[in-house]
Scaffold this active site. Structure first.
Site, PDB file in Angstrom:
ATOM      1  N   GLY A  40      -0.306   1.080  -3.021  1.00  0.00           N
ATOM      2  CA  GLY A  40      -0.584  -0.228  -3.548  1.00  0.00           C
ATOM      3  C   GLY A  40      -0.817  -0.813  -2.020  1.00  0.00           C
TER       4      GLY A  40
ATOM      5  N   GLU B  92      -1.703  10.444   5.681  1.00  0.00           N
ATOM      6  CA  GLU B  92      -2.939  10.307   4.801  1.00  0.00           C
ATOM      7  C   GLU B  92      -3.996  10.824   5.484  1.00  0.00           C
ATOM      8  OE1 GLU B  92      -5.149   7.741   1.621  1.00  0.00           O
ATOM      9  OE2 GLU B  92      -3.916   6.650   2.823  1.00  0.00           O
TER      10      GLU B  92
END
Length: 378
Positions: free
Chosen positions: A127, A244
């Protein structure tokens, strides 16, 4: 860091290869029914855990194998070679939520969450992005108001991968109402089953609903779910994005390499232009992987990788789109329309997201300019 196989690594590679040969699922992953896809992904993750190959480089005290990055690379290489399934909805938990918890969370969070990720008992989502805070993440506005021993969250996130399947979310909120930009942000673990969390799937041009909007209506999250301390969310988020953009997509690079090799093997030799273009793509994929190995080696020796993660992320995303376009251009039109080559078109349409996720290609260029070339901020 030695990246060539020594005797012990060669033995590990042989063990991994044999285990994958015996355990890789033969049935395809369900693609239409997302809940069935989740169950497939988690069952395969549990199989890896039971076999002793989940979290190869994760600490053994939290369910990992406790080996080094060299063995992790071997696992990825053999995983792709064996044609093992895509990680699916386990991507966030395994590739960056888990590593972020290892690097920044307290022992209680590690002990609770890490084994559940590795055993295939929990799915995570991210999120971060908002309608007005995607590329400019520091401008996010989702509020986290402190109320006793809870944070009351109100706001909206968007482009949240696998939110409709997730149990937990790495959530970035603004807990200091008077703060601006990078200050006053907090990284918190959000239980997706809490009252006030609403997930609305978004259908993409590829026909999938893997992305969602997430709305928070006074969602009460325990203050103990904060990772890295109140107001330190930007620092923790940079750790998340580092995973990531960096080692988190090593396997994706290897899968792209295999895809190019497969397309080259199938190419019509009567079309030298297509064959030449695929050969160039194969060389570029190999160059990209060599860059990645260099970054991993530097990190293993405690050296600052600098802008390497952004360089490789940018290189990968644009190269993948280039390869997908090349394959579509060389595909049979009737086959694409009637279904024989439909997956070629699906991959092409899906590939548009890769220059957006984990920071757009323009964000990556800014990072490279600032941290790699010493240029002034734009």
């Amino acid at each position: 860091m030695q990246l060539t196989d020594v005797d012990t690594d060669a033995e590990f590679r042989a063990q991994v290869r044999d285990w994958l040969h015996d355990h890789v699922p033969r049935e395809p992953r369900p693609m239409v029914d997302r809940r069935a896809g989740r169950e497939f992904d988690l069952a395969w993750q549990r199989t890896q855990y039971d076999g002793g190959y989940a979290g190869v480089s994760w600490p053994s005290e939290y369910g990992g194998v406790g080996l080094g990055l060299g063995q992790q690379l071997i696992w990825y290489e053999e995983y792709v070679r064996a044609g093992a399934p895509d990680i699916g909805c386990g991507f966030v938990g395994v590739n960056h939520a888990g590593p972020t918890l290892i690097a920044r969370a307290d022992d209680e969070h590690k002990a609770f969450h890490l084994p559940r990720i590795l055993r295939g008992e929990a799915v995570w989502c991210q999120g971060f992005s908002e309608p007005g805070a995607g590329s400019d993440l520091a401008s996010l506005r989702t509020r986290g108001e402190l109320d006793g021993d809870e944070i009351v969250v109100t706001g909206q996130k968007i482009w949240t991968s696998e939110a409709d399947l997730a149990d937990y979310q790495e959530l970035l909120v603004r807990t200091d109402p008077d703060s601006e930009r990078h200050r006053g942000l907090t990284w918190v673990i959000c239980d997706m089953s809490l009252p006030g969390v609403e997930v609305r799937p978004i259908r993409t041009m590829a026909g999938t609903t893997e992305f969602s909007e997430v709305f928070y209506d006074e969602v009460r999250i325990p203050l103990r779910n904060v990772v890295g301390g109140l107001g330190n969310g930007w620092s923790v988020a940079m750790s998340t994005l580092g995973f990531e953009r960096g080692t988190g997509f090593l396997r994706e690079q290897l899968e792209l390499a295999r895809y190019v090799e497969d397309r080259l093997a199938e190419a019509d030799r009567r079309d030298p232009v297509v064959v030449a273009a695929l050969a160039v793509a194969r060389a570029e994929v190999r160059a990209m992987y060599a860059m990645t190995l260099r970054m991993v080696s530097r990190s293993a020796r405690g050296l600052d990788p600098g802008a390497s993660a952004s360089m490789i992320r940018l290189y990968y995303s644009q190269l993948r789109q280039q390869v997908e376009r090349l394959v579509v251009d060389g595909a049979d039109v009737d086959g694409v329309v009637l279904g024989r080559d439909a997956l070629v078109l699906d991959r092409y349409l899906d590939g548009y997201k890769v220059t957006i996720g984990a920071g757009t290609k323009d964000v990556q260029r800014n990072i490279i300019g600032e941290r790699g070339l010493g240029l002034p901020r734009p």
